[in-house]
Design an enzyme around this catalytic site. Structure first.
Site, mmCIF file in Angstrom:
data_model
loop_
_atom_site.group_PDB
_atom_site.id
_atom_site.type_symbol
_atom_site.label_atom_id
_atom_site.label_comp_id
_atom_site.label_asym_id
_atom_site.label_seq_id
_atom_site.Cartn_x
_atom_site.Cartn_y
_atom_site.Cartn_z
ATOM 1 N N LEU A 55 0.840 -1.207 0.000
ATOM 2 C CA LEU A 55 0.000 0.000 0.000
ATOM 3 C C LEU A 55 0.871 1.252 0.000
ATOM 4 O O LEU A 55 0.575 2.227 -0.688
ATOM 5 C CB LEU A 55 -0.937 0.000 1.223
ATOM 6 C CG LEU A 55 -1.877 1.200 1.298
ATOM 7 C CD1 LEU A 55 -2.791 1.270 0.076
ATOM 8 C CD2 LEU A 55 -2.718 1.160 2.572
ATOM 9 N N GLU A 80 9.809 20.832 22.119
ATOM 10 C CA GLU A 80 9.140 21.316 20.909
ATOM 11 C C GLU A 80 7.940 22.162 21.307
ATOM 12 O O GLU A 80 7.159 21.783 22.175
ATOM 13 C CB GLU A 80 8.719 20.099 20.083
ATOM 14 C CG GLU A 80 7.782 20.355 18.941
ATOM 15 C CD GLU A 80 6.320 20.178 19.309
ATOM 16 O OE1 GLU A 80 5.494 20.748 18.599
ATOM 17 O OE2 GLU A 80 6.010 19.504 20.305
ATOM 18 N N HIS A 118 9.767 20.771 10.898
ATOM 19 C CA HIS A 118 9.051 19.906 9.960
ATOM 20 C C HIS A 118 8.737 20.582 8.647
ATOM 21 O O HIS A 118 8.280 19.942 7.717
ATOM 22 C CB HIS A 118 7.773 19.364 10.597
ATOM 23 C CG HIS A 118 8.071 18.114 11.357
ATOM 24 N ND1 HIS A 118 8.241 18.118 12.707
ATOM 25 C CD2 HIS A 118 8.292 16.851 10.940
ATOM 26 C CE1 HIS A 118 8.535 16.889 13.096
ATOM 27 N NE2 HIS A 118 8.582 16.101 12.051
ATOM 28 N N CYS A 164 5.448 3.868 7.786
ATOM 29 C CA CYS A 164 5.495 2.672 8.609
ATOM 30 C C CYS A 164 6.732 2.717 9.492
ATOM 31 O O CYS A 164 7.713 3.361 9.149
ATOM 32 C CB CYS A 164 5.603 1.434 7.724
ATOM 33 S SG CYS A 164 4.270 1.326 6.546
ATOM 34 N N CYS A 192 13.321 20.308 17.106
ATOM 35 C CA CYS A 192 13.670 18.888 17.119
ATOM 36 C C CYS A 192 14.914 18.698 16.242
ATOM 37 O O CYS A 192 15.494 19.679 15.758
ATOM 38 C CB CYS A 192 12.471 18.081 16.614
ATOM 39 S SG CYS A 192 12.636 16.296 16.833
ATOM 40 N N CYS A 203 9.272 15.982 22.419
ATOM 41 C CA CYS A 203 8.579 16.662 21.321
ATOM 42 C C CYS A 203 7.279 15.969 20.952
ATOM 43 O O CYS A 203 7.070 14.805 21.287
ATOM 44 C CB CYS A 203 9.486 16.703 20.096
ATOM 45 S SG CYS A 203 10.226 15.123 19.680
ATOM 46 N N GLU A 261 4.263 8.438 26.042
ATOM 47 C CA GLU A 261 3.592 7.389 25.285
ATOM 48 C C GLU A 261 2.990 6.272 26.132
ATOM 49 O O GLU A 261 1.985 5.675 25.763
ATOM 50 C CB GLU A 261 4.560 6.785 24.280
ATOM 51 C CG GLU A 261 3.923 6.602 22.940
ATOM 52 C CD GLU A 261 4.891 6.883 21.825
ATOM 53 O OE1 GLU A 261 5.475 5.939 21.321
ATOM 54 O OE2 GLU A 261 5.057 8.071 21.477
ATOM 55 N N GLU A 287 24.959 12.923 14.511
ATOM 56 C CA GLU A 287 24.345 11.594 14.387
ATOM 57 C C GLU A 287 24.408 10.962 12.991
ATOM 58 O O GLU A 287 23.493 10.229 12.615
ATOM 59 C CB GLU A 287 22.882 11.622 14.890
ATOM 60 C CG GLU A 287 22.756 12.159 16.312
ATOM 61 C CD GLU A 287 21.304 12.241 16.834
ATOM 62 O OE1 GLU A 287 20.430 11.555 16.289
ATOM 63 O OE2 GLU A 287 21.087 12.998 17.796
HETATM 64 N N1 GLN Z 1 18.526 13.566 19.015
HETATM 65 C C1 GLN Z 1 17.492 13.164 18.103
HETATM 66 C C2 GLN Z 1 17.639 13.954 16.817
HETATM 67 O O1 GLN Z 1 18.086 15.055 16.859
HETATM 68 C C3 GLN Z 1 16.118 13.420 18.698
HETATM 69 C C4 GLN Z 1 15.021 12.955 17.785
HETATM 70 C C5 GLN Z 1 13.616 13.067 18.344
HETATM 71 O O2 GLN Z 1 13.320 13.863 19.166
HETATM 72 N N2 GLN Z 1 12.727 12.262 17.876
HETATM 73 O O3 GLN Z 1 17.271 13.479 15.750
HETATM 74 ZN ZN ZN Z 2 12.328 15.716 18.938
#
Ligand code: GLN
Ligand code: ZN
Length: 758
Positions: free
Chosen positions: A19, A667, A696, A518, A728, A645, A607, A486
């Site tokens: 899908l 956030e 975003h 996903c 973020c 966030c 969560e 990262e």
């Molecule tokens: N340290 C992660 C990043 O900067 C944090 C990601 C997140 O908050 N989901 O991507």
């Molecule tokens: Zn984040």
């Protein structure tokens, strides 16, 4: 009376994410609507056939969706937000995707988490004069498809109360429950149409029954189900994710033909419902966990079910606890899992087979399924005793944890002084959240290394080069606290999971997160143990390249837990502590390597929050403890950061404060800094960096916009406690955008710094 087996919903994405592929090629214009519909029809047909083959008696129709089942209800009920300018009758595919994804001039409808799962639904938007009318024949078409295929179908609908409850009012001065009288006639019409197509049963999902509900909503149930009663089909009122026995009196009196309860997540509620005197009614027992990937202990299930059947006066059905939407499709597609581990697992298809086996056992006696029971017994025994799961070293450490281990040596006030002396940061220090753009070069190098096309040394060199550049760019921009970016991480949970004992990874264990998106959560099957340092070499390298402090980046224990499939053979709190110990050791190793600031990300902190408020405290207690165990080994002069966030934080601020992180970056774009008011009201005690721009969107915000937000923040929060950072991580952005945005952010900090200092 025969015990029927049924299913509540099947994953829609397809075992190989068919899908996703269909949707994304359609959105790119590479296939047309007809081709997309054909692909969708293939997936549905395949799903029905798989369920038939697994031996399920009643198979759901209406559970499939091109994007989201709540959005499908919005289309079915014609509740199209006015802003999309819809005037016609039926909702077109274009309009459907416009609501889901936005258009050039209309933002998408809001998306939020489906109860306490990681699935996101599209939030209905209501105005005081919202009107409903039947505006889609999708459901009826799909019912016709099942008829043509000879599938014994049960229709699935989100119930009217849940539909209204999960929506939101976008104009003032009315309550969405007021819309119920206008909504019910459309539901009546839908039920009549379903009945006319020859479907006997309708599964009407009312998962909000697992929540605490106010009286008007409870009264709404009584009115609704009297209105929907006797419309030609039988109603199975369906609840899941938690107990509903706090609404027992109400449920027993509703004029429905059956009730589905989740006895996997809430086994104790079965007692309350067995005494329901209801000959002719159906009690459906959701006995196989629909949200996790563990194989069931069939002997034990059969025992409980047999007792239930013998005591209940009505009919019993059996099913998974909830829709299998939250579970991957087929374990048999996993070729690389260790056979011992794979023997402990069941994905959607295997879960339906378990239901069918239990059905057989109940209808034809235990003997008829003895071979399957023996295999299941063997698997449970293996899981109870396997040395892959049980690690005495970890148990020993957990049982010797003391208060002292979840407590920093001194209070924040003392730590702050020491940290200030050590780092000598300016007022309003600037930083980022951790990741920098994941360029094609980075992705290719990681992929090549995974496929053994790059040697270890070549990979290391490539990544070091990236880190060097990322550091240099941050220094050019003038940030005060740097990160390594990262580049070596594909995913913030997987990266750590791969280095810890107790984790396994699937090839196709995909679960829908929203629309075509996903996730593939790793499987946390055993005691968590960190055999060696996971991040130290990278961070140390970055720090050596930099003239300013570099933050070490770790994923926190609560996020590691909730973004994985987790063990069901020990309390979550214990697994969280095991993860916390692994992170704690990493903190210590980073410190030893001279790293002075360590960020422990907890975006999933909220969560695990239980559905009912009365259960919040015990969750928050252990979640906070896990974070504190992870972070409290740090010396006073080591600055612990955390980041959160994209959740509601307003109602858990005391718990966030109890984490006692020296700095939290958070956030705020979703609430335009309204979150700040909450922090101020609560008087959050430590340092805080409210995000000043939304990562975003590819749009680079104006300096004035950011400055405005920052000024607002500095009016609310003592500037001595304030940090300046984006919302973020930046891994989904590109470099030109990132550079410009961060440059402006640093300028803003400087402007405000000057004005505060004069
Ligand atoms: N340290 C992660 C990043 O900067 C944090 C990601 C997140 O908050 N989901 O991507
Ligand atoms: Zn984040």
């Amino acid at each position: 009376m025969k015990i029927l087996t049924h299913n509540l919903g099947f994953p829609r994405i397809g075992a190989q994410r068919e899908l996703k592929k269909g949707l994304e090629t359609f959105w790119k214009g590479q296939i047309d609507a007809e081709q997309l519909q054909a692909a969708a029809c293939n997936i549905r047909t395949g799903n029905w056939q798989l369920q038939q083959k697994a031996g399920i008696d009643l198979i759901p129709v209406g559970d499939f969706s091109l994007y989201d089942h709540m959005l499908d209800m919005t289309a079915l009920l014609g509740a199209i937000p006015r802003r999309f300018g819809h005037t016609g009758d039926n909702v077109s595919l274009d309009l459907y995707f416009a609501m889901a994804r936005g258009t050039v001039d209309q933002p998408a409808m809001e998306m939020t988490k489906w109860f306490n799962t990681n699935y996101h639904y599209i939030v209905p938007e209501f105005e005081h004069d919202t009107r409903f009318h039947l505006a889609s024949d999708r459901l009826f078409q799909e019912i016709k498809e099942t008829k043509a295929l000879g599938v014994n179908a049960k229709a699935v609908l989100v119930g009217p109360l849940t539909y209204l409850y999960l929506g939101k009012e976008i104009t003032p001065d009315f309550q969405r429950l007021d819309l119920l009288p206008r909504l019910l006639p459309v539901y009546q019409e839908i039920l009549q149409k379903i009945a006319a197509l020859g479907v006997e049963w309708v599964q009407i999902d009312e998962p909000i029954l697992a929540l605490d509900l106010e009286q008007p909503w409870l009264d709404g149930f009584t009115n609704t189900y009297h209105a929907l009663h006797d419309r030609g089909c039988r109603l199975l009122l369906t609840t899941y994710f938690s107990t509903v026995d706090h609404h027992l009196a109400l449920l027993k009196n509703l004029p429905v033909d059956g009730l589905h309860i989740d006895v996997s997540s809430a086994p104790e509620q079965i007692e309350s419902f067995l005494t329901w005197d209801c000959s002719g009614k159906t009690l459906s027992l959701g006995c196989i966990d629909g949200r996790n990937i563990w194989r069931a202990d069939l002997s034990q299930k059969l025992e409980t079910l047999s007792q239930a059947v013998s005591r209940f006066t009505g009919n019993v059905w059996i099913a998974p606890s909830c829709s299998l939407l939250h579970c991957p499709v087929d374990l048999s597609l996993e070729t690389r899992l260790d056979p011992e581990i794979s023997n402990w697992l069941a994905f959607s298809i295997q879960k339906l087979e378990e239901i069918a086996i239990l059905g057989c056992g109940l209808n034809q006696g235990k003997e008829s399924i003895w071979e399957r029971l023996a295999a299941s017994d063997q698997a449970s025994q293996s899981r109870k005793t396997s040395c892959r799961i049980h690690n005495p070293v970890v148990h020993h450490r957990i049982s010797h944890l003391t208060e002292h281990d979840s407590q920093r040596a001194h209070s924040f006030a003392i730590r702050k002084q020491q940290q200030q002396q050590r780092f000598n940061l300016p007022l309003l220090p600037t930083t980022t959240i951790g990741s920098f753009p994941q360029t094609d070069t980075i992705r290719q190098a990681r992929a090549a290394f995974k496929k053994n096309e790059l040697s270890h040394l070549e990979y290391l060199t490539a990544m070091r080069k990236e880190i060097c550049e990322i550091i240099r760019k941050q220094e050019e921009i003038g940030l005060d606290v740097l990160v390594h970016g990262e580049p070596e991480r594909n995913d913030m949970v997987e990266y750590f999971g791969e280095q810890l004992w107790g984790y396994a990874f699937t090839e196709n264990g995909w679960v829908q997160s929203y629309g075509s998106r996903c996730v593939k959560p790793p499987i946390l099957y055993g005691d968590v143990y960190r055999p060696e340092a996971m991040t130290v070499e990278w961070i140390k390298y970055a720090q050596n390249q930099a003239g300013k402090p570099v933050k070490g980046m770790l994923t926190g224990p609560v996020t590691m837990l909730f973004w994985s499939f987790i063990r069901d053979d020990q309390p979550r709190s214990v697994t969280a502590l095991q993860l916390a110990l692994a992170i704690r050791d990493e903190v210590t190793d980073l410190e030893k390597a001279g790293i002075g600031m360590i960020q422990i990300d907890e975006p999933a902190f909220r969560e695990g929050l239980p559905l009912r408020k009365q259960d919040w405290k015990s969750y928050l207690d252990w979640a906070v403890k896990a974070f504190r165990v992870a972070s409290s080994g740090a010396r006073d002069e080591t600055q612990i950061h955390t980041h959160m966030c994209y959740s509601e934080f307003h109602d858990i601020l005391p718990a966030i404060a109890e984490l006692d992180a020296d700095v939290i970056t958070i956030e705020t774009s979703r609430s335009r800094m309204e979150l700040l008011d909450a922090f101020v009201k609560f008087s959050y005690p430590n340092e805080i960096g409210p995000g000043v721009y939304d990562i975003h969107s590819p749009r680079v915000p104006d300096t004035s916009e950011m400055l405005e937000l920052l000024k607002k923040a500095s009016r609310h929060i003592d500037p001595k406690l304030l940090w300046v950072n984006p919302d973020c991580g930046l891994k989904t952005r590109n470099w030109p955008e990132t550079r410009t945005a961060l440059q402006k952010m640093v300028d803003c900090a400087k402007i405000l710094r000057r004005s505060l200092q004069t």
